[in-house]
Design a protein around this motif. Structure first.
Motif, PDB file in Angstrom:
ATOM      1  N   ASP A 200       0.838  -1.204   0.000  1.00 12.07           N
ATOM      2  CA  ASP A 200       0.000   0.000   0.000  1.00 12.07           C
ATOM      3  C   ASP A 200       0.874   1.256   0.000  1.00 12.07           C
ATOM      4  OD1 ASP A 200       0.926  -0.574   2.547  1.00 12.07           O
ATOM      5  OD2 ASP A 200      -0.916   0.080   3.569  1.00 12.07           O
TER       6      ASP A 200
ATOM      7  N   PHE B 197      -6.050  -5.739  -3.567  1.00 16.08           N
ATOM      8  CA  PHE B 197      -6.297  -5.506  -2.140  1.00 16.08           C
ATOM      9  C   PHE B 197      -7.763  -5.737  -1.791  1.00 16.08           C
ATOM     10  CE2 PHE B 197      -2.657  -2.187  -2.011  1.00 16.08           C
ATOM     11  CZ  PHE B 197      -1.741  -3.195  -1.741  1.00 16.08           C
ATOM     12  N   ASP B 198      -7.997  -6.267  -0.606  1.00 15.76           N
ATOM     13  CA  ASP B 198      -9.365  -6.337  -0.082  1.00 15.76           C
ATOM     14  C   ASP B 198      -9.787  -4.971   0.437  1.00 15.76           C
ATOM     15  OD1 ASP B 198      -9.675  -9.054  -0.609  1.00 15.76           O
ATOM     16  OD2 ASP B 198      -8.743  -9.636   1.285  1.00 15.76           O
TER      17      ASP B 198
ATOM     18  N   VAL C 227      -7.924  -0.824   1.489  1.00 17.66           N
ATOM     19  CA  VAL C 227      -6.739   0.042   1.533  1.00 17.66           C
ATOM     20  C   VAL C 227      -7.182   1.402   2.050  1.00 17.66           C
ATOM     21  CG1 VAL C 227      -6.980   0.959  -0.816  1.00 17.66           C
ATOM     22  CG2 VAL C 227      -4.705   0.758   0.196  1.00 17.66           C
TER      23      VAL C 227
END
Length: 381
Positions: A112, A148-149, A151
């Protein structure tokens, strides 16, 4: 970092700092001595967010923060880097700074932060006119974001803002419009200055009008950012958007003289007429009840002010864009429409909908009364 070196460096920076910021250095040194990394990070973020800290951000980042960068939250580390980079002398130096920062956080556990830094680098490349390099970085960032699930919103906001900037530079108005709206969805509008809000609303409005892929402005018309155009300087643009939405040719003719105020609109003047004609066509279909949507070319010509010999092309364009569904009888010169794309309604259109519902209610009552009158014996049984 050697404790004595760190202490001497922080003492030197404290002496150079404005008087109101000097106590921050004592707190920074205390947390660093005690290895309270979380608390130290928060103090540094607060310090860097102070305008008065600007001259000391780069020295602090390069000679102090980098020494323990792996011990703190990597997203906050990048945030500190972004604030420090504002003090670089030019964009070339800033790009070099971001390139090093990106490499430092490019690890599996801090993707991230990597995206955050990579997007910052791509934004500088845009300013340096390196569009290909910016696009490559943005594509990399997008592929990681998609994996990503979840962020931090700040990362998404930065990506959408920069992606919108890229598409604006490439004059890809549809993509700019979508990314700019996604950016606004990620931020608190109160964080924008009035000038910034007006600039974004202006650019969004222009993009919506000149894009050949956007024929429904509903999301923009309902967005509070558009309220920033509610002033004498930009009222005409706001009114023009609403005129397009309801296919109002008379309003367009009144506002047409303002188009020259926006060079992009002036360049696309012919296309704008075609677009308002399509909107007038969909509005004419929408106003009719579903059982009365077989329209002659002559009727369409009267509704849209388009020449009779161009009506068939207009309908085919609307069908190909998915604004309408139906068929054309070329021999009889009739268009039979069975579906029209939904759109946001203004108060006048809502009132027309109310009248149609009222007529429908009256028709249902009449049908009920007729059935009751004809079938009295049946109802009695």
């Amino acid at each position: 970092m050697d404790p004595e070196v760190a202490s001497n460096f922080l003492s030197e920076q404290r002496e150079n700092a404005p008087e109101d910021l000097q106590p921050s250095f004592l707190t920074i040194e205390d947390f660093w001595d005690r290895k309270l990394w979380h608390q130290l990070t928060d103090v540094l973020v607060d310090f860097f967010n102070s305008d008065a800290s600007a001259p000391q951000r780069l020295p602090l980042f390069r000679h102090f923060i980098l020494s323990f960068s792996e011990k703190i939250n990597q997203l906050k580390f990048v945030s500190l880097g972004l604030l420090a980079a504002t003090q670089c002398s030019n964009d070339q130096e800033r790009l070099s700074f971001f390139t090093d920062l990106t490499a430092k956080v490019n690890k599996p556990a801090s993707q991230d932060a990597y995206v955050y830094a990579l997007v910052a680098a791509s934004e500088v490349k845009l300013r340096l006119q390196d569009l290909a390099g910016a696009r490559k970085d943005l594509d990399t960032a997008e592929s990681i974001l998609d994996s990503f699930d979840s962020v931090e919103t700040e990362v998404h906001a930065t990506f959408y803002r920069t992606n919108a900037g890229y598409y604006q530079a490439k004059a890809e108005f549809g993509s700019y419009y979508r990314n700019a709206l996604l950016y606004l969805a990620c931020i608190d509008l109160k964080s924008l200055t009035l000038e910034d809000a007006q600039a974004r609303a202006y650019d969004l409005s222009i993009a919506a009008l000149v894009s050949d892929s956007i024929y429904n402005f509903g999301e923009l018309l309902l967005h509070p950012i558009l309220d920033s155009l509610n002033n004498p300087q930009y009222n005409w643009l706001r009114d023009l958007l609403f005129a397009f939405n309801r296919g109002d040719l008379n309003a367009y003719n009144v506002l047409e003289n303002n188009i020259s105020k926006a060079p992009l609109l002036d360049e696309h003047k012919t296309f704008l007429w075609q677009k308002i004609s399509l909107s007038a066509l969909t509005e004419a279909v929408f106003r009719r009840p579903p059982h009365d949507r077989a329209m002659t070319f002559q009727t369409i010509s009267q509704e849209t002010k388009v020449q009779p010999h161009e009506i068939e092309i207009l309908i085919m364009k609307a069908l190909s864009l998915g604004l309408l569904k139906g068929s054309i009888d070329q021999v009889a010169e009739v268009a039979r429409i069975n579906w029209v794309q939904p759109k946001v309604l203004d108060m006048k259109q809502i009132d027309n909908m109310r009248l149609r519902l009222k007529d429908w209610d009256s028709s249902v009552n009449q049908l009920g009364n007729w059935i009751e009158g004809v079938g009295k014996d049946v109802w009695a049984a």
